[in-house]
Structure formats: C-alpha cells, structure tokens
Write a protein that holds these residues in place. Sequence first.
Motif, PDB file in Angstrom:
ATOM      1  N   UNK A  73      78.590  73.867  52.419  1.00 14.58           N
ATOM      2  CA  UNK A  73      77.913  74.909  53.186  1.00 14.58           C
ATOM      3  C   UNK A  73      77.061  74.320  54.296  1.00 14.58           C
ATOM      4  N   UNK A  74      76.371  73.218  54.005  1.00 17.94           N
ATOM      5  CA  UNK A  74      75.519  72.594  55.024  1.00 17.94           C
ATOM      6  C   UNK A  74      76.346  72.029  56.169  1.00 17.94           C
ATOM      7  N   UNK A  75      77.472  71.409  55.836  1.00  9.74           N
ATOM      8  CA  UNK A  75      78.336  70.859  56.878  1.00  9.74           C
ATOM      9  C   UNK A  75      78.896  71.965  57.772  1.00  9.74           C
ATOM     10  N   UNK A  76      79.363  73.058  57.166  1.00 10.46           N
ATOM     11  CA  UNK A  76      79.906  74.161  57.948  1.00 10.46           C
ATOM     12  C   UNK A  76      78.830  74.804  58.820  1.00 10.46           C
ATOM     13  N   UNK A  77      77.626  74.914  58.273  1.00  5.53           N
ATOM     14  CA  UNK A  77      76.511  75.500  59.033  1.00  5.53           C
ATOM     15  C   UNK A  77      76.235  74.673  60.284  1.00  5.53           C
ATOM     16  N   UNK A  78      76.198  73.339  60.135  1.00  2.81           N
ATOM     17  CA  UNK A  78      75.927  72.466  61.279  1.00  2.81           C
ATOM     18  C   UNK A  78      77.063  72.519  62.294  1.00  2.81           C
ATOM     19  N   UNK A  79      78.286  72.491  61.814  1.00  3.52           N
ATOM     20  CA  UNK A  79      79.440  72.514  62.717  1.00  3.52           C
ATOM     21  C   UNK A  79      79.486  73.803  63.547  1.00  3.52           C
ATOM     22  N   UNK A  80      79.262  74.924  62.896  1.00  3.01           N
ATOM     23  CA  UNK A  80      79.376  76.197  63.605  1.00  3.01           C
ATOM     24  C   UNK A  80      78.241  76.400  64.603  1.00  3.01           C
ATOM     25  N   UNK A  81      77.037  75.949  64.287  1.00  5.45           N
ATOM     26  CA  UNK A  81      75.933  76.102  65.237  1.00  5.45           C
ATOM     27  C   UNK A  81      76.093  75.145  66.418  1.00  5.45           C
ATOM     28  N   UNK A  82      76.659  73.966  66.180  1.00  9.71           N
ATOM     29  CA  UNK A  82      76.975  73.077  67.301  1.00  9.71           C
ATOM     30  C   UNK A  82      78.039  73.711  68.198  1.00  9.71           C
ATOM     31  N   UNK A  83      79.009  74.354  67.578  1.00 10.58           N
ATOM     32  CA  UNK A  83      80.042  75.059  68.339  1.00 10.58           C
ATOM     33  C   UNK A  83      79.431  76.212  69.134  1.00 10.58           C
ATOM     34  N   UNK A  84      78.478  76.905  68.533  1.00 11.73           N
ATOM     35  CA  UNK A  84      77.780  77.987  69.230  1.00 11.73           C
ATOM     36  C   UNK A  84      77.078  77.469  70.474  1.00 11.73           C
ATOM     37  N   UNK A  85      76.425  76.317  70.357  1.00  7.77           N
ATOM     38  CA  UNK A  85      75.676  75.759  71.485  1.00  7.77           C
ATOM     39  C   UNK A  85      76.594  75.328  72.631  1.00  7.77           C
ATOM     40  N   UNK A  86      77.818  74.959  72.323  1.00  8.85           N
ATOM     41  CA  UNK A  86      78.740  74.559  73.386  1.00  8.85           C
ATOM     42  C   UNK A  86      79.105  75.727  74.282  1.00  8.85           C
ATOM     43  N   UNK A  87      79.052  76.938  73.737  1.00  7.51           N
ATOM     44  CA  UNK A  87      79.399  78.114  74.514  1.00  7.51           C
ATOM     45  C   UNK A  87      80.905  78.295  74.601  1.00  7.51           C
ATOM     46  N   UNK A  88      81.323  79.496  74.928  1.00  6.20           N
ATOM     47  CA  UNK A  88      82.751  79.806  74.962  1.00  6.20           C
ATOM     48  C   UNK A  88      83.441  79.220  76.181  1.00  6.20           C
ATOM     49  N   UNK A  89      82.707  78.951  77.249  1.00 12.43           N
ATOM     50  CA  UNK A  89      83.319  78.397  78.453  1.00 12.43           C
ATOM     51  C   UNK A  89      83.009  76.918  78.636  1.00 12.43           C
ATOM     52  N   UNK A  90      82.526  76.265  77.575  1.00 16.17           N
ATOM     53  CA  UNK A  90      82.213  74.842  77.660  1.00 16.17           C
ATOM     54  C   UNK A  90      80.855  74.538  78.250  1.00 16.17           C
ATOM     55  N   UNK A  91      80.110  75.579  78.649  1.00 17.89           N
ATOM     56  CA  UNK A  91      78.777  75.394  79.204  1.00 17.89           C
ATOM     57  C   UNK A  91      77.736  75.710  78.150  1.00 17.89           C
ATOM     58  N   UNK A  92      76.692  74.909  78.085  1.00 20.70           N
ATOM     59  CA  UNK A  92      75.694  75.036  77.031  1.00 20.70           C
ATOM     60  C   UNK A  92      75.144  76.455  76.944  1.00 20.70           C
TER      61      UNK A  92
END
Length: 454
Positions: A295-314
């Motif tokens: 759960x902790x690994x998935x939480x970190x991965x998904x929030x990092x993905x969120x920060x990248x943004x859908x268009x690759x911009x932070x």
Amino acid sequence: MGSSRTLVYSTAVVLVLLSSATTDEQHDVTLDFEFMQEIQKPDLSGMQRPLGYFLDEGLPDFKPRSFSGPPVLDYPVKFPLGRPTSKNLQAICLDGDHRPRYPDSYFPKSGFGQQRRKASAVNKAESWFSTCCKRNQTWERDVVLCCATQAWELSVESFCEEDSSVKDRLYSCCSLRGSDRLNCFHNSAPNPNYEPTEILPVPPLPFTANFNFDPNTCQSRTVPKKVDITFPPGRPTADTIESLCGNQKLRPLYTVKCLPGLDYEWLAHQAKAINRIEKAFKQCCRKKQGVLNCADQKWREELNKFCLGENGKEEDFHCCKGGGGNERYNCFQNASPDPHYNMTSANEELSLPKICNTHKMIKNKFPVGFPLKSFVNQCCLPISEQDKSLCFAQKLEEISGSLCLKRKSPPAVHHCCHMPSQEAPQCISKILMDAITKATKVLRHNKKKKCPYA
C-alpha cells in the motif's frame, strides 16, 4: 559606358516603383540602395534575437506583396491569446516577461490598423494577467484563475469592439457571439499553453487601461460551493492499515464527467489520482503478507504520477513543487484531511440516523430481530441530525425495556437483556450499528461513482 547605362536603367526602375507604390492604408514606401544592401546581409549570429528587443531596435521582415506589386512590410503579432485554464495558469504567471509585447515603435507611423489592434489586445491581456498574478499570494488559486479569465474575456471583447468600429475586414471570430466567439479565439491561439518564446526578459510597457476585478464575482464561475473530495489521502502506516483496508468500501470513487469544462481540470486530476490509489489499495489488501509495504509503495507511485501531470508538466499543487522523496511525501501526509482513514468510520458513515436510508436493506438482508418501523416513523423526519440522534437514543431506551420484558426474544437481544439495565440500550445500539455497517457497504458497492463536488 555600360555601367552608366546600368545605373540609369536601375534608377529608372526604382522611380517607376516609387511612382506606382500603393498600400492598403496609404503608407509611403521609401527605398535606397544602401538599405537594400543592408537587408540582404545574412544574419551571422546563429541565433534569432529576442522579439522583445527586436521590436524596439530591429526592422521587421521585408516581403513582397506579389510579383507584380511593390514590396510591403510585414509586422507579425502573436494573436490571439488562449483562454486561461488551470493547466496554463502557472505559465501565464511565471513566464509573462518572456512573451512578446508590442510598443508603438514596432509599427510605422501610419497603417496596419488591424495588426495594431491585435497588438493592443495582447498588451492589455498580458498587463492584466500581471495584475492578477501579483495577488497570487493572498488569493486562492481559483480566484487568480477567475481574474485571468475575466481579463482575457475583456481583452477579446475590447478587440472586437474596436475592430468592428472601423471600415476594415472584420476579424473572423468577432462575427460570432457569446461562448462561440470565445471558443473561436481560444482555438485560434498560436500559443495556448503560454510557453515562453523570448530568450531575454521583455521590458514592461507603460499601460493605462484599467481592469477592475472583484473576487466576489468568482463564486459562480470557478469552484463550486462544496468540493466533496478527500485529497490527498494519508500515507499508509502500521497504525492506519487496518482501517485503510477495513473501510475501503465506505470510501467513494469519483467520476469526472460531471465537471463542466477546463476550469475544473485540477479537481479532475485529484479525483483520478484517488481512483487509482483506491484501486491499488484494493489489490494490496487482498494479499496475505506485505499489505503495508504494498500500500505504501502504491501510494508513493501514484502521487508521484499525479505530480507529473497529464501533459508531462508539473502539477500545480504545493506538495509537487521542489524536490521529491520524503519531503514530498511528508507534505502530502501533512496536507491530508484524513491521514488516519477514519472519516468513513462510525464518526460519519455509521451513525444511527443512517438507518433512515438503510432500514429496507436491513429488513431484507440483515434482520435485527425487532421492528424498525417505529424508529423510521418517529425519527426519520425532516429535522436536524442532532434531533434525529436524540430521537434514536430515546427510542432505544424504550425498545430495550419492552424487548427484555418478553419471554422470547432474539438471541442477540436476549444477550443484551442479561446486562445491567443502563448498558442494554448500548448493546442493542451495537446490533443496529452492525446492521447499518453491512447495509452501507452493500449500498456503497452498488452505488455509481460520485461527482467530486456537490
């Protein structure tokens, strides 16, 4: 002798051109041989000069109108500007001084009316954007977006008003009205993301056009009154993993189809992130071992993905700025409105008044051994939650007394009746709460995704 003839012939050609020179707006064209030689010199710098300085110091491109007519000067303007959105707002505010401005010296003393009007609209909008962005520290982000949107719309309307007041070909988008006009301008923008195009900062222009903005006008056009979303979720820990997995069916998923347009993209990104995290949690909670690490690994991965943004911009979220790692994760944990995953426990979802919505499910699938009709008829009225809770407490005391006087009672109730009289209502209340919990989970499971705002 031959050179003299050539000189005479060349001079005659120039005189003919000058005598027939005409432009759209009565602009005089003057040529000389030194100027012609100068503009034919190649640019050896290897890099185009920034437009902000080029406008004041250089000369525009020299292009022929056609093979038969005289040459004319071209004064390009990067127009129109795109609609401000949550996606480009950061660029609007941070890169404003690296987008072009158009001082009066950019154009000749006469002519090029529509290009001048386009330049004026860009200058106005960029100046007004600057006014909105300077308040970024004291205004909420959605208010800054509202301000920038109003500034853009005003610049569009001002341009169309000026463009329609002169005898010139009307700019195509200005022939439309309302949202069609605004969409036309946005779709025609050469730089809708407001990317920086100038290498060096562009000096600001003196500007006198007023833009009066009232933040109180934003409520109806930005964020709705109530945003019903729990973002960001707390980081899974040894203390929270049990409630994280146990109450997962009580936490909602979200649909973003209900969000009306670009101004809500920031909310859509948060809703999508929660959906992905909850899906990952579901997979982790099924494991027999390593649930917390998963759960902790998935939480970190998904929030990092969120920060990248859908268009690759932070993503424009404060925890995404700066570096990543533990600093980012601690920020998300501290910003979470529900770090312990207990907002969907008995404090909120599993209160006795919830029986008003679940009594039919309880009667059919999770019978408690005593009638609920009196509860529903007397307490499920259009009254406050506090009054409902008081009503249920009184009814529990009455029911516990009457049930325990009976010779035959359901096994669970019979157990409660052997307790001290003051504890019997609490025991029966627990029976109801267990039934409400089961019924609520079933309803949640069958319920469609909810909209992230009310």
